[in-house]
Design a protein around this motif. Structure first.
Motif, PDB file in Angstrom:
ATOM      1  N   LEU A 166       0.756  -1.337  -0.008  1.00  0.00           N
ATOM      2  CA  LEU A 166      -0.172  -0.080  -0.058  1.00  0.00           C
ATOM      3  C   LEU A 166       0.874   1.396   0.102  1.00  0.00           C
ATOM      4  N   ALA A 167       1.941   1.246   0.957  1.00  0.00           N
ATOM      5  CA  ALA A 167       2.901   2.530   0.933  1.00  0.00           C
ATOM      6  C   ALA A 167       3.503   2.685  -0.401  1.00  0.00           C
ATOM      7  N   THR A 168       3.995   1.353  -1.038  1.00  0.00           N
ATOM      8  CA  THR A 168       4.640   1.504  -2.467  1.00  0.00           C
ATOM      9  C   THR A 168       3.430   2.187  -3.420  1.00  0.00           C
ATOM     10  N   LYS A 169       2.094   1.871  -3.566  1.00  0.00           N
ATOM     11  CA  LYS A 169       1.358   2.247  -4.252  1.00  0.00           C
ATOM     12  C   LYS A 169       1.169   3.670  -4.244  1.00  0.00           C
ATOM     13  N   ILE A 170       0.896   4.270  -2.808  1.00  0.00           N
ATOM     14  CA  ILE A 170       1.052   5.664  -2.684  1.00  0.00           C
ATOM     15  C   ILE A 170       2.256   6.508  -3.233  1.00  0.00           C
ATOM     16  N   SER A 171       3.422   5.923  -3.076  1.00  0.00           N
ATOM     17  CA  SER A 171       4.497   6.616  -3.436  1.00  0.00           C
ATOM     18  C   SER A 171       4.787   6.508  -4.853  1.00  0.00           C
ATOM     19  N   PHE A 172       4.335   5.421  -5.484  1.00  0.00           N
ATOM     20  CA  PHE A 172       4.326   5.346  -6.919  1.00  0.00           C
ATOM     21  C   PHE A 172       3.706   6.522  -7.277  1.00  0.00           C
ATOM     22  N   ILE A 173       2.374   6.689  -7.177  1.00  0.00           N
ATOM     23  CA  ILE A 173       1.728   7.832  -7.705  1.00  0.00           C
ATOM     24  C   ILE A 173       2.417   9.123  -7.374  1.00  0.00           C
ATOM     25  N   ASN A 174       2.853   9.283  -6.113  1.00  0.00           N
ATOM     26  CA  ASN A 174       3.567  10.498  -6.005  1.00  0.00           C
ATOM     27  C   ASN A 174       4.704  10.758  -6.706  1.00  0.00           C
ATOM     28  N   ALA A 175       5.532   9.659  -6.977  1.00  0.00           N
ATOM     29  CA  ALA A 175       6.721   9.576  -7.821  1.00  0.00           C
ATOM     30  C   ALA A 175       6.198  10.081  -9.104  1.00  0.00           C
ATOM     31  N   MET A 176       5.063   9.710  -9.681  1.00  0.00           N
ATOM     32  CA  MET A 176       4.476  10.249 -10.870  1.00  0.00           C
ATOM     33  C   MET A 176       4.072  11.703 -10.852  1.00  0.00           C
ATOM     34  N   ALA A 177       3.583  12.064  -9.628  1.00  0.00           N
ATOM     35  CA  ALA A 177       3.213  13.635  -9.424  1.00  0.00           C
ATOM     36  C   ALA A 177       4.354  14.467  -9.412  1.00  0.00           C
ATOM     37  N   GLU A 178       5.690  13.840  -9.056  1.00  0.00           N
ATOM     38  CA  GLU A 178       7.053  14.685  -9.209  1.00  0.00           C
ATOM     39  C   GLU A 178       7.106  14.946 -10.720  1.00  0.00           C
ATOM     40  N   VAL A 179       7.011  13.733 -11.416  1.00  0.00           N
ATOM     41  CA  VAL A 179       7.294  13.912 -12.962  1.00  0.00           C
ATOM     42  C   VAL A 179       6.206  14.855 -13.744  1.00  0.00           C
ATOM     43  N   ALA A 180       5.088  14.681 -13.002  1.00  0.00           N
ATOM     44  CA  ALA A 180       4.063  15.652 -13.876  1.00  0.00           C
ATOM     45  C   ALA A 180       4.320  16.839 -13.434  1.00  0.00           C
TER      46      ALA A 180
ATOM     47  N   VAL B 182       7.313  18.667 -13.518  1.00  0.00           N
ATOM     48  CA  VAL B 182       7.929  19.427 -14.535  1.00  0.00           C
ATOM     49  C   VAL B 182       7.752  19.011 -15.562  1.00  0.00           C
ATOM     50  N   THR B 183       6.462  18.449 -15.943  1.00  0.00           N
ATOM     51  CA  THR B 183       6.094  18.381 -17.277  1.00  0.00           C
ATOM     52  C   THR B 183       4.542  18.862 -17.548  1.00  0.00           C
ATOM     53  N   GLY B 184       4.097  19.387 -16.589  1.00  0.00           N
ATOM     54  CA  GLY B 184       2.476  20.263 -16.579  1.00  0.00           C
ATOM     55  C   GLY B 184       1.499  19.017 -16.612  1.00  0.00           C
ATOM     56  N   ALA B 185       1.796  17.872 -16.667  1.00  0.00           N
ATOM     57  CA  ALA B 185       0.762  16.977 -16.766  1.00  0.00           C
ATOM     58  C   ALA B 185       0.030  17.181 -15.359  1.00  0.00           C
ATOM     59  N   ASP B 186      -1.218  16.137 -15.396  1.00  0.00           N
ATOM     60  CA  ASP B 186      -1.986  16.180 -14.259  1.00  0.00           C
ATOM     61  C   ASP B 186      -2.018  14.868 -13.733  1.00  0.00           C
ATOM     62  N   VAL B 187      -1.417  14.770 -12.432  1.00  0.00           N
ATOM     63  CA  VAL B 187      -1.458  13.266 -11.881  1.00  0.00           C
ATOM     64  C   VAL B 187      -2.800  12.787 -11.421  1.00  0.00           C
ATOM     65  N   THR B 188      -3.705  13.494 -11.200  1.00  0.00           N
ATOM     66  CA  THR B 188      -5.145  12.961 -10.893  1.00  0.00           C
ATOM     67  C   THR B 188      -5.797  12.273 -12.073  1.00  0.00           C
ATOM     68  N   GLN B 189      -5.526  12.965 -13.140  1.00  0.00           N
ATOM     69  CA  GLN B 189      -5.998  12.289 -14.578  1.00  0.00           C
ATOM     70  C   GLN B 189      -5.475  11.187 -14.826  1.00  0.00           C
TER      71      GLN B 189
ATOM     72  N   LEU C 274      -0.276  19.417  -5.608  1.00  0.00           N
ATOM     73  CA  LEU C 274       0.913  18.707  -5.807  1.00  0.00           C
ATOM     74  C   LEU C 274       0.354  17.776  -7.276  1.00  0.00           C
ATOM     75  N   GLY C 275       1.171  17.757  -8.167  1.00  0.00           N
ATOM     76  CA  GLY C 275       1.094  16.727  -9.172  1.00  0.00           C
ATOM     77  C   GLY C 275       0.071  17.533 -10.348  1.00  0.00           C
ATOM     78  N   ARG C 276      -0.235  18.665 -10.213  1.00  0.00           N
ATOM     79  CA  ARG C 276      -1.265  19.256 -11.141  1.00  0.00           C
ATOM     80  C   ARG C 276      -0.865  20.719 -11.597  1.00  0.00           C
ATOM     81  N   PRO C 277      -1.370  20.910 -12.798  1.00  0.00           N
ATOM     82  CA  PRO C 277      -0.632  22.254 -13.389  1.00  0.00           C
ATOM     83  C   PRO C 277      -1.420  23.553 -12.398  1.00  0.00           C
TER      84      PRO C 277
END
Ligand code: UDX
Length: 433
Positions: free
Chosen positions: A211-225, A227-234, A430-433
């Motif tokens: 469960l912790a890994t799943k949350i950190s996975f999406i939060n890692a995607m938020a970090e990438v989002a 710097v790219t202008g992507a939206d992690v919630t979508q 966090l993780g959203r434009p």
């Protein structure tokens, strides 16, 4: 069945009340006399929805009692161990002081044929060690991990996703006793896994690590989002439609806290290291690091909207608990961010529907107020750090009349950006434009 529950915190108090509600005769024991008095009065010392009502109804049947005297366990056939296993000071490992003390106190009161059932989250190998002294009394040990979530503890105890029994090879008697305890859940079709001690102990920490890994996975995607202008919630919605991935536990934001996930992954790493399998869990170092970075990012974002300086700036913090429907602030990302901003010189005014008293105990220096409206009064920025329903339901228009500046930072991606922006707010997340 006559049952004792040793340790009456979030886990034990709920377990005791639920077992009594299911028809067993239960005594809950704890060394903290004040906690026992409050539970006996139907007024638990922590917030858990439905628990006060359940305590009152179970006590009125005469099937539930509480005691601070361990001798009260005498005559019970099954003794649940539900004491805490916090993180050791100065180490990642779990502190087993309470487990060892509970077993030592219990031993003189055990009768041949009794079953001790470990529920606490322990390092793998603990049950095998404890079983020796328990067997010397003629009693037996089983390990039966608990998966309840705070906020849903009553429901999770009465209707668990699964039951896991760790028993010694061939110990059919312990399985039969546990089946009797959990007769109602089993009759309702709850899956049951009967296994050895080590597997049962690992099931719990493996589940929390996942469960912790799943949350950190999406939060890692938020970090990438970010710097790219992507939206992690979508992004989460889109990958979550894949049933192999699933949308649950993919909410990006401030990350995980509480009394379980953070300390359990650290204790798991420490135990694996002791066993020579540390490399297998190296990824959890990253999971923990990603989680911690989200808090830093939130502080940075606050500095950014305050032109690099929060000194003397009034900042409203909405939410202190580690998650909604809880008063628990152990390792809470929200309280951590509030404290860091105060250390940077911000005038933090914080509120939470349930967690003000628990927060005040560990962060007395913060300024606490009863409502979101009071916190927002004259604020230069508003931070939503725990997604309580009442914060999600705030009206951006009315709320905007209270603040000095319409700037809102959504630490839990729980607000509708379009709605807040159209009311003239600067909305950041966090993780959203
Ligand atoms: C957890 C496990 O879920 C439970 O099975 C176990 O028995 C104990 O540990 P709990 O600590 O009550 O339960 O909280 P949980 O609902 O799992 O949330 C943990 C943390 O993760 C919270 O801080 C929450 O805000 C955060 N979280 C959860 C996210 O950041 N994103 C998500 O998608 C889900």
């Amino acid at each position: 069945m006559k049952i004792s529950v040793i340790g009456c915190g979030y886990l034990g108090a709920v377990h005791a009340a639920c077992m009594a509600e299911l028809g067993h005769n239960v005594v809950g024991v704890d060394i903290d006399a004040e906690k026992i008095a409050r539970l006996a009065a139907g007024n638990p010392p922590f917030f858990e929805p439905g628990l006060p009502e359940l305590l009152t109804s179970a006590m009125s049947t005469g099937r539930l009692a509480f005691s601070s005297d361990i001798a009260a366990v005498s005559g019970s056939r099954v003794h649940f161990l539900a004491v805490g296993t916090p993180q050791q000071r100065g180490s990642n490992a779990a502190d087993l002081t309470y487990v060892d003390a509970a077993v030592a106190a219990l031993l003189p009161h055990l009768a041949p044929g009794d079953l001790v059932v470990g529920k606490s989250t322990v390092p793998v190998g603990t049950a095998t060690r404890l079983a020796v002294s328990i067997a010397a009394t003629g009693a037996r040990l089983a390990w039966n991990p608990e998966f309840l979530r705070e906020g849903f503890a009553v429901k999770d105890t009465v209707s668990p996703d699964r039951l896991v029994y760790g028993v010694e090879t061939g110990d059919a008697a312990s399985v039969a006793l546990l089946d009797e305890v959990y007769a109602a859940a089993l009759a309702a079709g709850t899956p049951k896994v009967v296994t050895d001690f080590a597997t049962a102990e690992l099931v719990k920490v493996a589940a929390n690590a996942f469960l912790a890994t799943k949350i950190s996975f999406i939060n890692a995607m938020a970090e990438v989002a970010e710097v790219t202008g992507a939206d992690v919630t979508q992004l989460a919605d889109a990958i979550g439609y894949d049933t192999r991935i699933g949308r649950r536990f993919l909410n990006a934001g401030l990350g995980f806290g509480g009394g379980c996930l953070p300390k359990d992954i650290r204790a798991f790493m420490a135990r694996a290291e002791e066993l020579g399998a540390g490399d297998a869990l190296n990824f959890l170092v990253e999971v923990d690091a990603i989680n911690q970075r989200r808090r830093e990012r939130m502080v940075d974002l606050t500095l950014e909207v305050c032109n690099g300086d929060v000194r003397g700036k009034r900042i409203a913090v909405l939410g202190l608990a580690f998650k909604p429907d809880s008063d628990d602030v152990r390792d809470s990302p929200a309280l951590d961010v509030a404290a860091r901003l105060a250390e940077l010189g911000a005038n933090v005014v914080a509120t939470d529907p349930e967690a003000i008293e628990t927060s005040r105990r560990i962060r007395p220096q913060l300024d606490y107020v009863a409502t979101a409206e009071e916190a927002a009064n004259g604020a230069g920025a508003v931070l939503v750090l725990t997604e309580w329903a009442q914060f999600r339901a705030l009206d951006p228009e009315a709320f905007g009349l209270l603040v000095a500046e319409r700037t809102i930072l959504d630490g839990r991606n729980c607000l509708d950006p379009a709605q807040w922006r159209s009311a003239g707010w600067t909305y950041r997340a966090l993780g959203r434009p």
